[in-house]
Design an enzyme around this catalytic site. Structure first.
Site, mmCIF file in Angstrom:
data_model
loop_
_atom_site.group_PDB
_atom_site.id
_atom_site.type_symbol
_atom_site.label_atom_id
_atom_site.label_comp_id
_atom_site.label_asym_id
_atom_site.label_seq_id
_atom_site.Cartn_x
_atom_site.Cartn_y
_atom_site.Cartn_z
ATOM 1 N N ASP A 21 -57.293 44.365 72.717
ATOM 2 C CA ASP A 21 -57.090 44.550 74.158
ATOM 3 C C ASP A 21 -58.412 44.928 74.832
ATOM 4 O O ASP A 21 -59.256 45.583 74.226
ATOM 5 C CB ASP A 21 -56.028 45.647 74.373
ATOM 6 C CG ASP A 21 -55.459 45.614 75.773
ATOM 7 O OD1 ASP A 21 -55.748 44.659 76.529
ATOM 8 O OD2 ASP A 21 -54.721 46.550 76.127
ATOM 9 N N GLY A 24 -60.514 41.479 79.430
ATOM 10 C CA GLY A 24 -60.624 41.304 80.883
ATOM 11 C C GLY A 24 -61.473 42.406 81.504
ATOM 12 O O GLY A 24 -62.409 42.135 82.274
ATOM 13 N N TRP A 26 -63.627 44.330 80.073
ATOM 14 C CA TRP A 26 -65.007 44.235 79.574
ATOM 15 C C TRP A 26 -65.795 43.248 80.441
ATOM 16 O O TRP A 26 -66.922 43.523 80.843
ATOM 17 C CB TRP A 26 -64.979 43.772 78.111
ATOM 18 C CG TRP A 26 -66.320 43.680 77.450
ATOM 19 C CD1 TRP A 26 -66.966 44.667 76.772
ATOM 20 C CD2 TRP A 26 -67.176 42.537 77.414
ATOM 21 N NE1 TRP A 26 -68.172 44.211 76.300
ATOM 22 C CE2 TRP A 26 -68.323 42.905 76.675
ATOM 23 C CE3 TRP A 26 -67.085 41.244 77.907
ATOM 24 C CZ2 TRP A 26 -69.380 42.025 76.433
ATOM 25 C CZ3 TRP A 26 -68.143 40.366 77.667
ATOM 26 C CH2 TRP A 26 -69.265 40.757 76.950
ATOM 27 N N ARG A 34 -62.692 36.806 83.632
ATOM 28 C CA ARG A 34 -61.934 37.274 82.473
ATOM 29 C C ARG A 34 -62.135 36.384 81.246
ATOM 30 O O ARG A 34 -62.199 36.874 80.116
ATOM 31 C CB ARG A 34 -60.440 37.352 82.820
ATOM 32 C CG ARG A 34 -60.127 38.312 83.950
ATOM 33 C CD ARG A 34 -58.648 38.285 84.295
ATOM 34 N NE ARG A 34 -57.842 38.452 83.102
ATOM 35 C CZ ARG A 34 -57.545 39.625 82.546
ATOM 36 N NH1 ARG A 34 -57.978 40.736 83.106
ATOM 37 N NH2 ARG A 34 -56.806 39.673 81.462
ATOM 38 N N GLU A 68 -45.203 37.624 76.809
ATOM 39 C CA GLU A 68 -45.423 38.043 78.201
ATOM 40 C C GLU A 68 -46.717 37.448 78.778
ATOM 41 O O GLU A 68 -46.837 37.288 79.994
ATOM 42 C CB GLU A 68 -45.478 39.585 78.290
ATOM 43 C CG GLU A 68 -44.145 40.278 78.029
ATOM 44 C CD GLU A 68 -43.728 40.313 76.553
ATOM 45 O OE1 GLU A 68 -44.599 40.177 75.670
ATOM 46 O OE2 GLU A 68 -42.510 40.448 76.281
ATOM 47 N N ASN A 69 -47.677 37.119 77.890
ATOM 48 C CA ASN A 69 -48.936 36.537 78.385
ATOM 49 C C ASN A 69 -48.733 35.176 79.056
ATOM 50 O O ASN A 69 -49.585 34.724 79.821
ATOM 51 C CB ASN A 69 -49.976 36.396 77.265
ATOM 52 C CG ASN A 69 -50.592 37.704 76.828
ATOM 53 O OD1 ASN A 69 -51.010 37.865 75.685
ATOM 54 N ND2 ASN A 69 -50.669 38.680 77.730
ATOM 55 N N TRP A 70 -47.566 34.532 78.808
ATOM 56 C CA TRP A 70 -47.298 33.261 79.501
ATOM 57 C C TRP A 70 -47.234 33.467 81.015
ATOM 58 O O TRP A 70 -47.358 32.512 81.776
ATOM 59 C CB TRP A 70 -45.973 32.647 79.020
ATOM 60 C CG TRP A 70 -46.018 32.053 77.650
ATOM 61 C CD1 TRP A 70 -45.383 32.519 76.543
ATOM 62 C CD2 TRP A 70 -46.716 30.868 77.214
ATOM 63 N NE1 TRP A 70 -45.644 31.717 75.451
ATOM 64 C CE2 TRP A 70 -46.449 30.693 75.841
ATOM 65 C CE3 TRP A 70 -47.547 29.947 77.856
ATOM 66 C CZ2 TRP A 70 -46.974 29.640 75.088
ATOM 67 C CZ3 TRP A 70 -48.069 28.886 77.110
ATOM 68 C CH2 TRP A 70 -47.787 28.745 75.759
#
Ligand code: FPP
Length: 250
Positions: A21, A24, A26, A34, A68-70
């Protein structure tokens, strides 16, 4: 003594799982987009795979893309998919040379045909390896996995192949995507978030959890060594008392 030398090699976790994780954040800290963070994240993936294999860790699971990343912006989803597939394809030779076998867990039916084709290539090429198993969780979430397991078991009951009275942990585990893979002894999550985010909820029941503020693109082998050293300081009681463990010579 170097961090690496402080690791007791015969007490390594057999299976390390990582929630990667912070890509983004970073990138944003550096004024970049991102996807720049995700690209840098792949360099970390490479370093952590190499270091884990070198140490003798047997299973490494990386949470690369959640169900959930979809819901992320479409351009980011596409960029991530391309990046993952290209990285896996570009690294196929290296994986084979290092005797690493790739496995993918997740709802891969949601991936595009092109992505699945590339994935199949790397899966096939590494299928004869017998060193470290690299498990990439792709389009994965634990609730998806458990609901699917319950559904599949229900079908077997309907066909008369399973008696509900016989369902136990072992039978349930056989219907999870991690069938035949030991549970992780150690879970690492980078970027300062202190949660599990729908990852391996069944399998992490007794895992040691290690959270670090370091963002994934900055996480390197020294950070992995630190996590392993911390893990080796923990007493794993599995519900027993400390005295019981010592009595049994554990
Ligand atoms: C989380 O950072 C990271 C991801 C959702 C993707 C991780 C994927 C890679 C590093 C590529 C993996 C490649 C292979 C080959 C396995 P974030 O975007 O949620 O960061 P943020 O929380 O700072 O926004």
């Amino acid at each position: 003594m170097s961090l690496k030398n402080r690791i007791v090699l015969n007490c390594l976790p057999r299976h390390v799982a990582i929630i990667m994780d912070g890509n983004g954040r970073w990138a944003l800290q550096k004024g970049k987009d991102r996807n720049y963070g995700h690209r840098k994240g792949v360099d970390t993936v490479r370093e952590i795979i190499e270091t884990s294999a070198e140490l003798g860790i047997q299973y490494l699971t990386l949470y690369a893309f959640s169900t959930e990343n979809w819901n992320r912006p479409w351009e980011e989803v596409e960029a991530l998919m391309e990046l993952m597939v290209h990285s896996l394809n570009n690294e196929t030779k290296k994986l084979v040379n290092n005797n690493i076998v790739l496995k993918v867990i997740g709802d891969i039916d949601r991936l595009s045909a092109g992505v699945r084709e590339s994935l199949d290539y790397t899966l096939e090429q590494t299928s004869k390896c017998n060193g470290m198993t690299l498990i990439v969780a792709l389009s994965y979430s634990s609730r998806w996995e458990m609901v699917k397991a319950v559904r599949d078991i229900a079908y077997k009951i309907k066909e008369g192949k399973i008696d509900p009275a016989n369902i136990d942990d072992k039978i349930f585990e056989n219907y999870l995507t991690t069938r035949n893979i030991p549970d992780p002894e150690l879970l690492i999550r980078t970027s300062g978030e202190i949660r599990i985010s729908n990852f391996l909820l069944w399998q992490l029941a007794y895992s040691e959890l290690y959270f670090t503020e370091t963002l994934w693109p900055d996480f390197g082998k020294e950070d992995l060594y630190k996590a392993l050293i911390e893990y080796q300081k923990r007493e794993r009681r599995f519900g027993k008392t400390s005295e019981q463990l010592h009595e049994n010579g554990n």
